[in-house]
Design a protein around this motif. Structure first.
Motif, PDB file in Angstrom:
ATOM      1  N   ASN A 131       0.866  -1.381  -0.001  1.00  0.00           N
ATOM      2  CA  ASN A 131      -0.059  -0.015   0.194  1.00  0.00           C
ATOM      3  C   ASN A 131       0.810   1.199  -0.147  1.00  0.00           C
ATOM      4  OD1 ASN A 131      -2.813   1.408   0.307  1.00  0.00           O
ATOM      5  ND2 ASN A 131      -1.667   2.004   2.256  1.00  0.00           N
ATOM      6  N   TYR A 132       1.900   1.409   0.822  1.00  0.00           N
ATOM      7  CA  TYR A 132       2.668   2.443   1.008  1.00  0.00           C
ATOM      8  C   TYR A 132       3.481   2.571  -0.290  1.00  0.00           C
ATOM      9  CZ  TYR A 132       1.705   2.936   5.886  1.00  0.00           C
ATOM     10  OH  TYR A 132       1.060   3.007   7.187  1.00  0.00           O
ATOM     11  N   ASN A 133       3.950   1.432  -1.086  1.00  0.00           N
ATOM     12  CA  ASN A 133       4.545   1.593  -2.266  1.00  0.00           C
ATOM     13  C   ASN A 133       3.987   1.973  -3.282  1.00  0.00           C
ATOM     14  OD1 ASN A 133       7.183   0.540  -0.805  1.00  0.00           O
ATOM     15  ND2 ASN A 133       6.565  -1.519  -1.315  1.00  0.00           N
ATOM     16  N   TYR A 134       2.703   1.714  -3.454  1.00  0.00           N
ATOM     17  CA  TYR A 134       1.802   2.295  -4.636  1.00  0.00           C
ATOM     18  C   TYR A 134       1.723   3.730  -4.190  1.00  0.00           C
ATOM     19  CZ  TYR A 134      -2.437   3.036  -7.214  1.00  0.00           C
ATOM     20  OH  TYR A 134      -3.144   3.625  -8.095  1.00  0.00           O
ATOM     21  N   LEU A 135       1.427   4.129  -3.155  1.00  0.00           N
ATOM     22  CA  LEU A 135       1.235   5.711  -2.868  1.00  0.00           C
ATOM     23  C   LEU A 135       2.505   6.398  -3.395  1.00  0.00           C
ATOM     24  CD1 LEU A 135      -0.505   8.186  -2.402  1.00  0.00           C
ATOM     25  CD2 LEU A 135      -0.080   7.782   0.166  1.00  0.00           C
ATOM     26  N   GLU A 136       3.560   5.859  -2.830  1.00  0.00           N
ATOM     27  CA  GLU A 136       4.713   6.637  -3.097  1.00  0.00           C
ATOM     28  C   GLU A 136       5.054   6.447  -4.514  1.00  0.00           C
ATOM     29  OE1 GLU A 136       9.538   5.372  -2.915  1.00  0.00           O
ATOM     30  OE2 GLU A 136       8.471   4.766  -1.036  1.00  0.00           O
ATOM     31  N   MET A 137       4.680   5.391  -5.260  1.00  0.00           N
ATOM     32  CA  MET A 137       4.908   5.457  -6.816  1.00  0.00           C
ATOM     33  C   MET A 137       3.935   6.544  -7.552  1.00  0.00           C
ATOM     34  SD  MET A 137       3.926   2.365  -9.386  1.00  0.00           S
ATOM     35  CE  MET A 137       2.350   2.440  -8.965  1.00  0.00           C
ATOM     36  N   VAL A 138       2.934   6.386  -7.076  1.00  0.00           N
ATOM     37  CA  VAL A 138       1.831   7.504  -7.571  1.00  0.00           C
ATOM     38  C   VAL A 138       2.413   9.034  -7.577  1.00  0.00           C
ATOM     39  CG1 VAL A 138      -0.316   8.612  -7.531  1.00  0.00           C
ATOM     40  CG2 VAL A 138       0.010   5.997  -7.553  1.00  0.00           C
ATOM     41  N   LEU A 139       2.850   9.274  -6.215  1.00  0.00           N
ATOM     42  CA  LEU A 139       3.656  10.491  -5.956  1.00  0.00           C
ATOM     43  C   LEU A 139       4.729  10.916  -6.594  1.00  0.00           C
ATOM     44  CD1 LEU A 139       2.773  10.440  -2.199  1.00  0.00           C
ATOM     45  CD2 LEU A 139       1.912  12.191  -3.625  1.00  0.00           C
ATOM     46  N   TYR A 140       5.611   9.880  -6.741  1.00  0.00           N
ATOM     47  CA  TYR A 140       6.963   9.883  -7.407  1.00  0.00           C
ATOM     48  C   TYR A 140       6.482  10.395  -8.952  1.00  0.00           C
ATOM     49  CZ  TYR A 140      11.227   8.641  -9.953  1.00  0.00           C
ATOM     50  OH  TYR A 140      12.252   8.807 -10.605  1.00  0.00           O
ATOM     51  N   GLY A 141       5.431   9.863  -9.442  1.00  0.00           N
ATOM     52  CA  GLY A 141       5.397  10.148 -11.068  1.00  0.00           C
ATOM     53  C   GLY A 141       4.640  11.451 -11.257  1.00  0.00           C
ATOM     54  N   VAL A 142       3.775  11.979 -10.172  1.00  0.00           N
ATOM     55  CA  VAL A 142       3.136  13.222 -10.054  1.00  0.00           C
ATOM     56  C   VAL A 142       4.512  14.114  -9.829  1.00  0.00           C
ATOM     57  CG1 VAL A 142       1.957  14.758  -8.719  1.00  0.00           C
ATOM     58  CG2 VAL A 142       0.961  12.458  -9.340  1.00  0.00           C
ATOM     59  N   PHE A 143       5.499  14.004  -9.126  1.00  0.00           N
ATOM     60  CA  PHE A 143       6.494  14.892  -8.868  1.00  0.00           C
ATOM     61  C   PHE A 143       7.288  14.960 -10.260  1.00  0.00           C
ATOM     62  CE2 PHE A 143       5.681  14.293  -3.834  1.00  0.00           C
ATOM     63  CZ  PHE A 143       4.787  15.123  -3.833  1.00  0.00           C
ATOM     64  N   CYS A 144       7.692  14.016 -10.722  1.00  0.00           N
ATOM     65  CA  CYS A 144       8.501  13.929 -11.928  1.00  0.00           C
ATOM     66  C   CYS A 144       7.885  14.858 -12.989  1.00  0.00           C
ATOM     67  CB  CYS A 144       8.761  12.433 -12.554  1.00  0.00           C
ATOM     68  SG  CYS A 144       9.946  11.588 -11.216  1.00  0.00           S
ATOM     69  N   ARG A 145       6.572  14.504 -13.073  1.00  0.00           N
ATOM     70  CA  ARG A 145       5.925  15.441 -14.110  1.00  0.00           C
ATOM     71  C   ARG A 145       5.945  16.845 -13.691  1.00  0.00           C
ATOM     72  NH1 ARG A 145       3.355  10.675 -14.163  1.00  0.00           N
ATOM     73  NH2 ARG A 145       1.551  11.296 -12.706  1.00  0.00           N
ATOM     74  N   ALA A 146       5.694  17.050 -12.464  1.00  0.00           N
ATOM     75  CA  ALA A 146       5.767  18.576 -11.961  1.00  0.00           C
ATOM     76  C   ALA A 146       7.190  19.211 -12.394  1.00  0.00           C
ATOM     77  CB  ALA A 146       5.428  18.499 -10.483  1.00  0.00           C
ATOM     78  N   GLN A 147       8.193  18.286 -12.405  1.00  0.00           N
ATOM     79  CA  GLN A 147       9.697  18.812 -12.438  1.00  0.00           C
ATOM     80  C   GLN A 147       9.552  19.125 -13.862  1.00  0.00           C
ATOM     81  OE1 GLN A 147      11.996  15.458 -10.462  1.00  0.00           O
ATOM     82  NE2 GLN A 147      12.603  17.258  -9.161  1.00  0.00           N
ATOM     83  N   GLU A 148       9.098  18.351 -14.615  1.00  0.00           N
ATOM     84  CA  GLU A 148       9.145  18.510 -16.294  1.00  0.00           C
ATOM     85  C   GLU A 148       8.638  19.588 -16.571  1.00  0.00           C
ATOM     86  OE1 GLU A 148       7.466  14.749 -17.947  1.00  0.00           O
ATOM     87  OE2 GLU A 148       9.249  13.736 -17.035  1.00  0.00           O
ATOM     88  N   ASN A 149       7.468  20.268 -15.858  1.00  0.00           N
ATOM     89  CA  ASN A 149       6.700  21.205 -16.426  1.00  0.00           C
ATOM     90  C   ASN A 149       7.111  22.624 -15.374  1.00  0.00           C
ATOM     91  OD1 ASN A 149       5.066  21.524 -14.114  1.00  0.00           O
ATOM     92  ND2 ASN A 149       3.432  20.195 -15.248  1.00  0.00           N
ATOM     93  N   GLY A 150       8.139  22.414 -14.835  1.00  0.00           N
ATOM     94  CA  GLY A 150       8.716  23.303 -13.752  1.00  0.00           C
ATOM     95  C   GLY A 150       8.160  23.842 -12.654  1.00  0.00           C
ATOM     96  N   GLU A 151       7.178  23.041 -12.210  1.00  0.00           N
ATOM     97  CA  GLU A 151       6.163  23.355 -11.076  1.00  0.00           C
ATOM     98  C   GLU A 151       7.188  22.965  -9.682  1.00  0.00           C
ATOM     99  OE1 GLU A 151       1.799  22.467 -10.642  1.00  0.00           O
ATOM    100  OE2 GLU A 151       2.159  21.300 -12.366  1.00  0.00           O
ATOM    101  N   ILE A 152       7.785  22.013  -9.738  1.00  0.00           N
ATOM    102  CA  ILE A 152       8.859  21.685  -8.666  1.00  0.00           C
ATOM    103  C   ILE A 152      10.321  21.681  -9.427  1.00  0.00           C
ATOM    104  CG2 ILE A 152       9.655  19.789  -7.262  1.00  0.00           C
ATOM    105  CD1 ILE A 152       6.896  18.853  -6.980  1.00  0.00           C
ATOM    106  N   ALA A 153      11.166  22.378  -8.372  1.00  0.00           N
ATOM    107  CA  ALA A 153      12.567  22.599  -9.092  1.00  0.00           C
ATOM    108  C   ALA A 153      13.316  21.168  -9.198  1.00  0.00           C
ATOM    109  CB  ALA A 153      13.372  23.001  -7.836  1.00  0.00           C
ATOM    110  N   SER A 154      13.860  21.266 -10.531  1.00  0.00           N
ATOM    111  CA  SER A 154      14.601  19.831 -10.854  1.00  0.00           C
ATOM    112  C   SER A 154      15.561  19.613 -10.108  1.00  0.00           C
ATOM    113  CB  SER A 154      14.952  20.040 -12.594  1.00  0.00           C
ATOM    114  OG  SER A 154      16.012  21.251 -12.304  1.00  0.00           O
ATOM    115  N   ASN A 155      16.008  20.417  -9.257  1.00  0.00           N
ATOM    116  CA  ASN A 155      17.263  19.888  -8.142  1.00  0.00           C
ATOM    117  C   ASN A 155      16.635  19.216  -7.172  1.00  0.00           C
ATOM    118  OD1 ASN A 155      16.021  22.227  -6.956  1.00  0.00           O
ATOM    119  ND2 ASN A 155      18.275  22.898  -6.491  1.00  0.00           N
TER     120      ASN A 155
END
Length: 193
Positions: free
Chosen positions: A125-149
């Motif tokens: 359960n925790y791994n699934y939520l982590e995976m979803v959040l990770y994907g969301v944050f990676c996309r947010a980095q790609e579009n500049g919403e979250i710093a790439s560093n």
């Protein structure tokens, strides 16, 4: 052999309510008999043991709660999506008049350290939520919403731990300051993104 006259999903749902309310250790077979309206032999014949019924119940709870992460795919900023996810947790905790808490968090605290089968279910359960959040944050980095560093995996783990922390903190903090305490945690988490 007489065919079953009950729906297994309905029984798992009823048992889930009993386990969620009482916890695994404090739930007796008699509690499950009363909560499911099944006889002892029917419970054992259908599920094998109290523990197996608990595993089914925990998975069912997680299926129901998994729908709540749909907020992470709404067409708003990533910070607003995470805020909505966290606020759902806050509202759930503050609205939990019976004090059930989160069944997954309860399982993690009560059993996961010494029950491998439960630890696997909680971890999935925790791994699934982590995976979803990770994907969301990676996309947010790609579009500049979250710093790439920033480390997207670490951010996902941070938000996951914040969710569980909110749940535990809520149980240990009663009184008028409870809502503000939880909101402070949400605000700091959003600021960290």
């Amino acid at each position: 052999m007489r065919p079953r006259e009950f729906d297994l999903d309905d029984i798992v749902d009823a048992a889930m309510q009993v386990f969620w309310q009482r916890g695994y250790s404090a739930t007796s077979i008699q509690d499950l008999v009363e909560g499911t309206s099944l006889g002892r032999s029917s419970i054992y014949n259908a599920f094998g043991s109290k523990h197996e019924l608990y595993e089914h119940s925990l998975r069912r709870y997680q299926e129901l709660k998994a729908r709540k992460i749909a907020v992470l795919f709404e067409p708003v900023s990533v910070k607003e999506r995470v805020r909505r996810l966290l606020m759902d947790v806050v509202d759930e905790e503050l609205g939990d008049e019976k004090g059930y808490g989160c069944m997954t968090a309860n399982a993690a605290l009560e059993l996961a350290s010494h029950d491998e089968a439960v630890a696997v279910i909680v971890s999935q359960n925790y791994n699934y939520l982590e995976m979803v959040l990770y994907g969301v944050f990676c996309r947010a980095q790609e579009n500049g919403e979250i710093a790439s560093n920033k480390n997207a995996r670490a951010l996902a783990r941070f938000v996951l731990s914040t969710i569980q922390g909110l749940r535990v903190l809520s149980k240990g903090c009663l009184g008028q300051n409870r809502r503000q305490l939880l909101l402070d945690v949400v605000d700091v988490t959003i600021d960290a993104l």
